[in-house]
Design a protein around this motif. Structure first.
Motif, short mmCIF file in Angstrom:
data_model
loop_
_atom_site.label_atom_id
_atom_site.label_comp_id
_atom_site.label_asym_id
_atom_site.label_seq_id
_atom_site.Cartn_x
_atom_site.Cartn_y
_atom_site.Cartn_z
N ARG A 28 0.73 -1.27 0.13
CA ARG A 28 0.05 -0.01 -0.04
C ARG A 28 0.75 1.44 0.05
O ARG A 28 0.72 2.15 -0.62
CB ARG A 28 -0.80 -0.25 1.14
CG ARG A 28 -2.10 -0.73 0.95
CD ARG A 28 -3.36 -0.58 1.89
NE ARG A 28 -4.36 -1.71 1.96
CZ ARG A 28 -4.79 -2.33 3.04
NH1 ARG A 28 -5.13 -1.32 4.08
NH2 ARG A 28 -5.81 -3.07 2.92
N ASP A 29 1.88 1.08 0.78
CA ASP A 29 2.56 2.51 0.82
C ASP A 29 3.43 2.94 -0.44
O ASP A 29 3.56 4.06 -0.58
CB ASP A 29 3.65 2.60 2.08
CG ASP A 29 2.81 2.72 3.35
OD1 ASP A 29 1.68 3.02 3.59
OD2 ASP A 29 3.34 2.23 4.52
N ALA A 30 3.79 1.89 -1.03
CA ALA A 30 4.49 1.95 -2.31
C ALA A 30 3.34 2.50 -3.57
O ALA A 30 3.72 3.38 -4.10
CB ALA A 30 5.12 0.79 -2.79
N VAL A 31 2.43 2.06 -3.31
CA VAL A 31 1.29 2.23 -4.54
C VAL A 31 1.11 3.67 -3.98
O VAL A 31 0.70 4.55 -4.93
CB VAL A 31 0.28 1.29 -4.36
CG1 VAL A 31 -1.09 1.66 -5.23
CG2 VAL A 31 0.69 0.12 -4.83
N ARG A 32 0.40 3.93 -2.86
CA ARG A 32 0.22 5.49 -2.20
C ARG A 32 1.25 6.49 -2.75
O ARG A 32 0.80 7.44 -3.30
CB ARG A 32 0.14 5.25 -0.65
CG ARG A 32 -0.46 6.73 -0.52
CD ARG A 32 -0.72 6.83 1.15
NE ARG A 32 -0.42 5.48 2.08
CZ ARG A 32 -1.64 4.93 2.25
NH1 ARG A 32 -2.79 5.29 2.00
NH2 ARG A 32 -1.48 3.69 3.01
N ALA A 33 2.44 6.01 -2.44
CA ALA A 33 3.57 6.96 -3.01
C ALA A 33 3.65 7.34 -4.61
O ALA A 33 3.44 8.68 -4.99
CB ALA A 33 4.84 6.41 -2.80
#
Length: 150
Positions: A133-138
């Protein structure tokens, strides 16, 4: 009002009174505001960042100081600094804080802020496994900022 808010407000007053540059001594400021010197450090590193349009320099030692200068950046420059600061991973809380800072500083309008918040929310990313999630969010956040920038 929290102590960090008081410290930030005091530093902002100093910046406004001195046409965008304030020179402070951490221990003296801590005494004036009734807090510990590390609280001053926390506020400076979290609220007076290059992404928010500030340049901070410090000199250690007996006559040491912290000089904060408000830089006049274009909205485009601010957005590019933020994109570079995001990196490969961005958690939801940091995304909300960055968006709120851009809104408060007039870099984006409330409509753009709402769109950024919605796209970067955990609810929007609920179908993505937590570890990604955090990579996609970035990635989403940076791409949306590129559109806002233009």
């Amino acid at each position: 009002m929290r102590i960090s808010d008081s410290v930030a407000k005091y530093i902002m007053q100093l910046l406004n009174e001195a046409d965008g540059t304030a020179e402070i001594q951490r221990n003296e400021l801590a005494n004036v505001l009734g807090c510990v010197p590390s609280q001053i450090n926390y506020v400076i590193t979290s609220r007076f960042t290059p992404e928010q349009g500030y340049h901070v320099e410090s000199r250690r030692g007996g006559g040491g100081y912290i000089r904060i200068t408000r830089r006049q950046l274009s909205k485009s420059d601010v957005v590019m600094h933020i994109i570079n600061a995001v990196g490969d991973s961005l958690d939801g809380g940091t995304a909300r804080a960055m968006t709120e800072n851009m809104l408060q500083n007039g870099v984006i309008d409330s409509e753009a802020a709402s769109l950024l918040q919605a796209a970067a929310s955990d609810k929007s990313l609920s179908l993505i496994p937590r570890e990604f999630r955090d990579a996609v969010r970035a990635s989403i956040y940076k791409n949306m900022l590129l559109v806002v920038k233009t």
